[in-house]
Design an enzyme around this catalytic site. Sequence first.
Site, PDB file in Angstrom:
ATOM      1  N   PRO A 411      -0.887  36.068  33.885  1.00 49.89           N
ATOM      2  CA  PRO A 411      -0.275  35.889  34.971  1.00 49.89           C
ATOM      3  C   PRO A 411       0.597  37.071  35.887  1.00 49.89           C
ATOM      4  O   PRO A 411       0.379  38.045  35.435  1.00 49.89           O
ATOM      5  CB  PRO A 411       1.079  35.229  34.338  1.00 49.89           C
ATOM      6  CG  PRO A 411       1.252  35.365  32.711  1.00 49.89           C
ATOM      7  CD  PRO A 411      -0.322  36.160  32.598  1.00 49.89           C
ATOM      8  N   PRO A 412       0.892  36.673  37.169  1.00 44.44           N
ATOM      9  CA  PRO A 412       1.294  37.700  37.920  1.00 44.44           C
ATOM     10  C   PRO A 412       2.603  38.333  37.407  1.00 44.44           C
ATOM     11  O   PRO A 412       3.275  38.050  36.667  1.00 44.44           O
ATOM     12  CB  PRO A 412       1.968  37.072  39.066  1.00 44.44           C
ATOM     13  CG  PRO A 412       1.210  35.563  39.114  1.00 44.44           C
ATOM     14  CD  PRO A 412       1.092  35.205  37.522  1.00 44.44           C
ATOM     15  N   GLY A 413       2.536  39.827  37.624  1.00 46.06           N
ATOM     16  CA  GLY A 413       3.784  40.472  37.591  1.00 46.06           C
ATOM     17  C   GLY A 413       3.645  40.940  35.992  1.00 46.06           C
ATOM     18  O   GLY A 413       4.839  41.311  35.707  1.00 46.06           O
ATOM     19  N   VAL A 414       2.590  41.144  35.308  1.00 46.76           N
ATOM     20  CA  VAL A 414       2.563  41.588  33.794  1.00 46.76           C
ATOM     21  C   VAL A 414       2.079  42.999  33.858  1.00 46.76           C
ATOM     22  O   VAL A 414       1.904  43.606  32.851  1.00 46.76           O
ATOM     23  CB  VAL A 414       1.776  40.594  32.941  1.00 46.76           C
ATOM     24  CG1 VAL A 414       2.274  39.213  32.730  1.00 46.76           C
ATOM     25  CG2 VAL A 414       0.436  40.414  33.454  1.00 46.76           C
ATOM     26  N   LYS A 416      -0.965  44.214  35.754  1.00 46.27           N
ATOM     27  CA  LYS A 416      -2.293  44.281  35.600  1.00 46.27           C
ATOM     28  C   LYS A 416      -2.764  45.561  36.730  1.00 46.27           C
ATOM     29  O   LYS A 416      -3.312  46.400  36.381  1.00 46.27           O
ATOM     30  CB  LYS A 416      -3.190  43.081  36.065  1.00 46.27           C
ATOM     31  CG  LYS A 416      -2.785  41.982  35.058  1.00 46.27           C
ATOM     32  CD  LYS A 416      -3.530  40.790  35.384  1.00 46.27           C
ATOM     33  CE  LYS A 416      -3.130  40.029  36.720  1.00 46.27           C
ATOM     34  NZ  LYS A 416      -1.848  39.434  36.693  1.00 46.27           N
ATOM     35  N   SER A 785      -4.881  18.687  28.255  1.00 47.36           N
ATOM     36  CA  SER A 785      -3.663  19.051  27.176  1.00 47.36           C
ATOM     37  C   SER A 785      -2.319  18.145  27.368  1.00 47.36           C
ATOM     38  O   SER A 785      -1.360  18.091  26.613  1.00 47.36           O
ATOM     39  CB  SER A 785      -3.455  20.452  27.347  1.00 47.36           C
ATOM     40  OG  SER A 785      -2.745  20.921  28.527  1.00 47.36           O
ATOM     41  N   LYS A 828       1.907  28.994  26.486  1.00 44.15           N
ATOM     42  CA  LYS A 828       2.646  27.663  26.402  1.00 44.15           C
ATOM     43  C   LYS A 828       3.914  27.944  25.468  1.00 44.15           C
ATOM     44  O   LYS A 828       5.068  27.474  26.054  1.00 44.15           O
ATOM     45  CB  LYS A 828       1.971  26.588  25.846  1.00 44.15           C
ATOM     46  CG  LYS A 828       0.872  26.106  26.988  1.00 44.15           C
ATOM     47  CD  LYS A 828      -0.062  25.350  26.474  1.00 44.15           C
ATOM     48  CE  LYS A 828      -1.048  24.502  27.427  1.00 44.15           C
ATOM     49  NZ  LYS A 828      -1.984  23.746  26.935  1.00 44.15           N
TER      50      LYS A 828
HETATM   51  P1  ADP Z   1       0.110  42.076  38.183  1.00 39.92           P
HETATM   52  O1  ADP Z   1      -0.748  42.984  39.006  1.00 39.92           O
HETATM   53  O2  ADP Z   1      -0.074  41.801  36.829  1.00 39.92           O
HETATM   54  O3  ADP Z   1       0.345  40.919  39.165  1.00 39.92           O
HETATM   55  P2  ADP Z   1       2.094  44.343  38.671  1.00 39.92           P
HETATM   56  O4  ADP Z   1       1.050  45.314  38.099  1.00 39.92           O
HETATM   57  O5  ADP Z   1       1.889  44.158  40.117  1.00 39.92           O
HETATM   58  O6  ADP Z   1       1.499  42.977  38.254  1.00 39.92           O
HETATM   59  O7  ADP Z   1       3.418  44.558  38.056  1.00 39.92           O
HETATM   60  C1  ADP Z   1       4.525  44.071  38.903  1.00 39.92           C
HETATM   61  C2  ADP Z   1       5.704  45.233  38.271  1.00 39.92           C
HETATM   62  O8  ADP Z   1       5.964  45.005  37.304  1.00 39.92           O
HETATM   63  C3  ADP Z   1       5.039  46.722  38.531  1.00 39.92           C
HETATM   64  O9  ADP Z   1       6.197  47.244  39.213  1.00 39.92           O
HETATM   65  C4  ADP Z   1       4.842  46.986  37.427  1.00 39.92           C
HETATM   66  O10 ADP Z   1       5.066  48.401  37.170  1.00 39.92           O
HETATM   67  C5  ADP Z   1       6.043  46.376  36.606  1.00 39.92           C
HETATM   68  N1  ADP Z   1       5.608  46.152  35.214  1.00 39.92           N
HETATM   69  C6  ADP Z   1       4.707  45.263  34.679  1.00 39.92           C
HETATM   70  N2  ADP Z   1       4.639  45.217  33.406  1.00 39.92           N
HETATM   71  C7  ADP Z   1       5.242  46.245  33.069  1.00 39.92           C
HETATM   72  C8  ADP Z   1       5.321  47.078  31.667  1.00 39.92           C
HETATM   73  N3  ADP Z   1       5.048  46.738  30.594  1.00 39.92           N
HETATM   74  N4  ADP Z   1       6.205  48.260  31.923  1.00 39.92           N
HETATM   75  C9  ADP Z   1       6.702  48.610  32.682  1.00 39.92           C
HETATM   76  N5  ADP Z   1       6.511  48.066  34.089  1.00 39.92           N
HETATM   77  C10 ADP Z   1       5.729  46.985  34.093  1.00 39.92           C
END
Ligand code: ADP
Length: 889
Positions: A411-414, A416, A785, A828
Amino acid sequence: MAESVELPGRLAILPFRNKVLLPGAIIRIRCTSSSSVKLVEQELWQREEKGLIGILPVRDAAAESSTAGSLSSPGIGTNLGERSSKTQDEISESHKHGAKNNQEVIHWHNSGVAARALHLSRGVEKPSGRVTYIVVLEGLCRFSVQELSTRGTYYTAKITSLDMTKLEMDQVEQEPDFIALSRQFKATAMELISVLEQKQKTGGRTKVLLETVPVHKLADIFVASFEISFEEQLSMLDSVDVKVRLSKATELVDRHLQSIRVAEKITQKVEGQLSKSQKEFLLRQQMRAIKEELGDNDDEEDDVAALERKMQDASMPANIWKHAQRELRRLKKMQPQQPGYNSSRVYLELLAELPWQKASEELELDLKAAKECLDIEHYGLEKVKQRIIEYLAVRKLKPDARGPVLCFVGPPGVGKTSLASSIAAALGRKFVRISLGGVKDEADIRGHRRTYIGSMPGRLIDGLKKVGVYNPVMLLDEIDKTGSDVRGDPASALLEVLDPEQNKTFNDHYLNVPFDLSKVVFVATANKMQPIPPALLDRMEIIELPGYTPDEKLRIAMQHLIPRVLDQHGLSFDFLQVPEAMVQLVIQRYTREAGVRNLERNLAALARAAAVRVAEQHNSVPLSKDVQRLASPLLDGRLAGEAEVEMEVIPMGMNKHEISNTFRVTLPFIVDEAMLEKVLGPPRYDDRETADRVATPGISVGLVWTAFGGEVQFVEATAMVGKGDLHLTGQLGDVIKESAQIAMTWVRARATELKLVTAEESNLLEGRDIHIHFPAGAVPKDGPSAGVTLVTSLVSLFSHRRVRSDTAMTGEITLRGLVLPVGGVKDKVLAAHRYGIKRVILPERNLKDLVEVPAAVLSGLKILPAKRMEDVLEHAFEGGCPLKKYSKL
Ligand code: ADP
């Protein structure tokens, strides 16, 4: 011209200073000195019959040694010194000079020329009343001075003629020497005349002279006509012997001729050069005028030259260089206004800017450092980091290994994107992100052909141009969001990009020449795996990032996000502190996401608010030395009411510490609940939400899987008067619609067992319609599901019993009521945890997937396995499913 002249024995002598009058020459002089005026007056002006006067050269006193043939007379007559100028010979006074040097010796030449006045004019100078004469004299014949004496103020001399008699002359003319000399002279003279005529384009009058005048006289006339030195003039005067005279004259005329020729040559050369540069100048002027008329200017020329230089610097491969040269030649021939000029230029610029040979210098890969780098940047994600290290290790051992492309799915913000950029940092390469979200047109990947208007290169080539090296780490972001339609299939183009066999010669349609992508390290990201075409999936190694538990989020926030956010806002910990409890509240009440993106956003909002507060406090803050108050005139307009508003100017380039120092406060801000509410607004989520929503029968809590990770999904069912129809709303896909049909059928089939109907009415739908709605109506939903959730909501509706608000469920059902396993269990379960759900009903066969769920999450949840629908119902209702005992299945 007089043939021969009868000379008197005595002549009045007019001295010529440093000047000789030769026979045959005509001269105009101005007499101003008293002696010369007197002479002219008495000898010429007052006489009825104009007599002759003798012109005798006088060596200037300043001139050096006297020549052999010169007479000297002391003191007297110096005031007779005459001077001549080139244009107008004049006899000037030298009184002062003479007065001072009374005893000065005058060197008279011993021979002179008798002259007759052709014209006389008298003038009176005003206001002195001094008389002057202008006399035009013609030289007639040579004489030698026997004796010099004075008459009043001027000199007279006893003279004898030096000219030969006619008889003597006739004799000489017979001499072969003379004949040869005269012929030579005439030839030279002729030559001179023709050169002069050519130059001055005059008629042949001078040539007539050559025919009519005796040659010995001609010699004098010719020599007198051009400028020669005084010494030469004297020696010409002294050449009484006609043969000597002729040979001297020939020499002088020839010399003059040569000098004319040389001068002419020089002039021609100069003229030639001039005309060449003039020609150029003219042409340039014309060109400028034409260009101005066309609205064009010289910049274009410079531009093309600059472009050519850029192309040369790009060090393209030979075949591409050739291609580029061809295109450049085409461009050079075009006018800037011509269609195609600009597109051709833009194309060449791209060729010049592409990194054909430029690479990031790869560092010697240090795995330990890489691990440290990953750890510093990211919290947790141990497995992912381990996999990345393995990937890097393989690259270290075999740099050109054709390993699979890493694809982070989650998902977003993890994290990647940030993981991908960490890979780039570990490899010491540049990083470029290509967003593929929403790319439906193949041309977005491969470029448009240049025949189209507005054509441009594909995103890959564009990215390479921007990053400026051929070996960057390239992130293909959201590779699952590409879709195919009539405009082609971007995925197939991506296949070529990711295939190590084919990407050596990647052909962008716009570029039209192959570009080697084999040195690019590709990393992809996706939210979901399903939409990725299998062929593409085959080329990639999937690394899943499921999302974080609240605890993990807290750690990420404390260790990574808060320091980063403070840094981005120029703040520090002595300035703003966000306690853990507050971060937890933000996580619980303001975000409900799998990743940490919203969390980061909320923290940034807190930092911004804190920054404003600090800035507002500045009145009490002493200004640092770098901070200057604005000059008072500037402040005048900023007086708000009674209160004076001050402003401070923070010099550019101050770093955060300086700013913090500037605004140092006694105590740092500590974020509290009140501040949270003020800045972030009222809480957006709370644990009561599910309870509130399932407060009435007919509503159940499902768990679904979306691009944003796992989500809690409510299902609402209601009954109304109708004809037994089933209505479905909430942007549902076919699969989910079918699930609803199956659920309805199953409930109807089990209606009696489930005691949903009385014995009399066997049809559940008798006289009523059922409407099932999936809230968040704008979000499209699909998938099997939701089967168990649908059944539960229908049973709740018909039994008038409420579903437990702390229980969420997922699972596909069959017509016979079997519960089948589903995907995305980990997400989930995490979603359920986020929503504060305490119990999760899962298909029994999904229990194995729970190993992926962090223990911390599992410990807070009760997992209820279900094999059949009855199990689900048993768990879903308070006190179990009371009707179970009637079930025969
Ligand atoms: P994605 O590409 O998965 O959508 P991002 O790489 O843009 O997400 O991450 C969003 C923000 O969250 C970034 O600032 C990232 O550094 C931070 N972030 C996400 N996971 C971690 C983590 N495990 N440790 C530290 N910072 C994280």
